[in-house]
Scaffold this motif. Structure first.
Motif, PDB file in Angstrom:
ATOM      1  N   HIS A  42      62.382 -53.322  68.491  1.00  0.00           N
ATOM      2  CA  HIS A  42      62.692 -53.059  67.082  1.00  0.00           C
ATOM      3  C   HIS A  42      63.767 -54.018  66.569  1.00  0.00           C
ATOM      4  N   GLY A 116      63.124 -49.798  61.420  1.00  0.00           N
ATOM      5  CA  GLY A 116      63.726 -49.949  62.749  1.00  0.00           C
ATOM      6  C   GLY A 116      63.942 -48.622  63.431  1.00  0.00           C
ATOM      7  N   SER A 118      65.450 -44.891  63.961  1.00  0.00           N
ATOM      8  CA  SER A 118      66.011 -43.749  63.213  1.00  0.00           C
ATOM      9  C   SER A 118      67.446 -43.464  63.661  1.00  0.00           C
ATOM     10  N   THR A 154      53.498 -43.566  65.458  1.00  0.00           N
ATOM     11  CA  THR A 154      54.305 -43.060  66.574  1.00  0.00           C
ATOM     12  C   THR A 154      55.452 -42.199  66.039  1.00  0.00           C
ATOM     13  N   ILE A 170      72.228 -37.842  70.088  1.00  0.00           N
ATOM     14  CA  ILE A 170      71.185 -38.331  69.187  1.00  0.00           C
ATOM     15  C   ILE A 170      69.845 -38.349  69.917  1.00  0.00           C
ATOM     16  N   ASP A 172      66.268 -39.235  69.613  1.00  0.00           N
ATOM     17  CA  ASP A 172      65.502 -40.126  68.720  1.00  0.00           C
ATOM     18  C   ASP A 172      64.260 -40.549  69.489  1.00  0.00           C
ATOM     19  N   SER A 174      59.907 -41.169  69.750  1.00  0.00           N
ATOM     20  CA  SER A 174      58.549 -41.290  69.212  1.00  0.00           C
ATOM     21  C   SER A 174      57.772 -40.073  69.686  1.00  0.00           C
ATOM     22  N   ASN A 179      56.660 -46.080  72.798  1.00  0.00           N
ATOM     23  CA  ASN A 179      56.620 -46.525  71.394  1.00  0.00           C
ATOM     24  C   ASN A 179      55.804 -47.808  71.266  1.00  0.00           C
ATOM     25  N   LYS A 182      57.078 -51.327  72.118  1.00  0.00           N
ATOM     26  CA  LYS A 182      57.120 -51.719  73.536  1.00  0.00           C
ATOM     27  C   LYS A 182      55.765 -52.286  73.958  1.00  0.00           C
ATOM     28  N   GLY A 305      71.016 -39.647  73.727  1.00  0.00           N
ATOM     29  CA  GLY A 305      71.974 -40.561  73.091  1.00  0.00           C
ATOM     30  C   GLY A 305      72.993 -41.120  74.068  1.00  0.00           C
ATOM     31  N   ASN A 307      72.557 -42.153  77.153  1.00  0.00           N
ATOM     32  CA  ASN A 307      72.076 -43.367  77.849  1.00  0.00           C
ATOM     33  C   ASN A 307      72.185 -44.582  76.928  1.00  0.00           C
TER      34      ASN A 307
END
Ligand SMILES: NC(=O)c1ccc[n+]([C@@H]2O[C@H](COP(=O)([O-])OP(=O)(O)OC[C@H]3O[C@@H](n4cnc5c(N)ncnc54)[C@H](O)[C@@H]3O)[C@@H](O)[C@H]2O)c1
Length: 336
Positions: A42, A116, A118, A154, A170, A172, A174, A179, A182, A305, A307
């Motif tokens: 992204h 990009g 979210s 996605t 967070i 986030d 798909s 996704n 990738k 989030g 990681n």
């Protein structure tokens, strides 16, 4: 390459594509952030696509974005086919302001494009000590449960909250097993994709990224994932006035018109129901879960989030790796 040097290159490319300095800067920040959080699918890999769409008059570099105030909490944005990063930046800031005044901020966006990650916008709300939910639809990639044809995007689902620590929660994700970005990067670099994430156009499982792009991506958790994808299409497409039901155009391959993607941003004050005890309660929640006995091989139970934050911190000290393909793109865009 050093991230601030790269940011300037991106900014200048976009200024040469008629974006204002401010809008080019908003886009460059978001693209570099994607590289830094370990989501290159992204980041720079999409820059040429955005520029191609500007040249074909499918993204409006001089968009006149209209914000219609529906109430103190609710706003409706017509992005006028702006690049998605700019529409999303205005939308999250509007939702944050609305939430600060009334407790909740709900902002719908129509006539937008690919924005990009979210999580990048969710972080802005969480940094202001607010909770957030963000939805966007995307071009067809995933077949609805029981259907032979891709229709849902996605369609990422994003939820963020302050945690009482410097690392935000967070989620986030798909709704597809992997996704699409990738898979695109894998197709471009000739790399195999994992098993169980896609079928080819004949409905057979494949690890060939190119065949997967021609075929169907699989949703997470079978009909449950398909249901979540549908929910996101309704919230970000049907509800906002954006395209829906498979009408969002693929930005890489469909030049028959603007994407007209819809996004929905919902920001809330965390103290709405439990006052200032939210901080204590969320800390307790995370502490209890982290203390659970762990499966063999797992050192730490991470919350969503965590990681990405670790990757971001590590990458900040490193140069951003630019692949050969990206260098070719940058050369074509005249800035390398
Ligand atoms: N704009 C678009 O059209 C579009 C479409 C699809 C995806 N995206 C973006 O792509 C990005 C990547 O999506 P993805 O589905 O590949 O995400 P992912 O699989 O990398 O991560 C999904 C979530 O799981 C969490 N996670 C990962 N490992 C974990 C662990 N070990 N323990 C606990 N939580 C863990 C992550 O923090 C994240 O919140 C997202 O930022 C999404 O917004 C954008």
């Amino acid at each position: 390459m050093n991230s601030s040097k790269l940011k300037n290159i991106i900014k200048n490319i976009l200024i040469n594509h008629k974006l204002s300095k401010n809008h080019a800067s908003i886009c460059a920040e978001a693209i570099i952030n994607a590289e830094l959080v370990g989501a290159p699918s992204h980041g720079l890999s999409r820059l040429k696509m955005y520029c191609d769409r500007i040249q074909k008059n499918l993204i409006n570099p001089k968009s006149k974005i209209k914000i219609k105030k529906i109430s103190q909490s609710i706003s409706h944005i017509d992005a006028n086919n702006s690049i998605g990063f700019v529409a999303a930046d205005i939308a999250i800031k509007t939702a944050i302001n609305n939430a600060k005044k009334t407790g909740i901020g709900l902002v719908a966006v129509k006539n937008s494009g690919h924005y990009g990650l979210s999580g990048y916008y969710a972080e802005q709300a969480v940094k202001k000590n607010l909770m957030v939910m963000i939805f966007t639809n995307a071009p067809p990639a995933v077949a609805p449960h029981g259907a032979l044809k891709s229709l849902f995007g996605t369609n990422p689902i994003c939820f963020g909250t302050p945690t009482g620590s410097k690392i935000p929660f967070i989620l986030d994700t798909s709704i597809s097993m992997i996704n699409r970005g990738k898979i695109r990067v894998a197709a471009r670099d000739g790399i195999k994709i994992p098993e169980g994430v896609a079928l080819d156009k004949f409905g057979k499982p494949t690890t060939n990224a190119k065949k997967a792009l021609e075929g169907v991506q699989l949703p997470i958790a079978s009909f449950r994932g398909s249901g979540l994808a549908w929910m996101v299409d309704i919230l970000s497409g049907v509800f906002t006035g954006g395209n829906h039901a498979g009408k969002v155009k693929d930005p890489f391959t469909d030049f028959s018109g603007p994407q007209n993607i819809g996004h929905l941003f919902f920001v809330m004050k965390p103290n709405l129901f439990v006052g200032n005890s939210y901080n204590k309660r969320i800390k307790e929640n995370i502490k209890i879960i982290k203390k659970l006995p762990k499966i063999k091989g797992v050192k730490e139970i991470l919350y969503p989030g965590q990681n990405k934050y670790k990757i971001y911190k590590k990458n900040l000290k490193r140069e951003i790796v630019i692949t050969k393909n990206i260098i070719e793109d940058l050369k074509k865009l005249g800035k390398f």
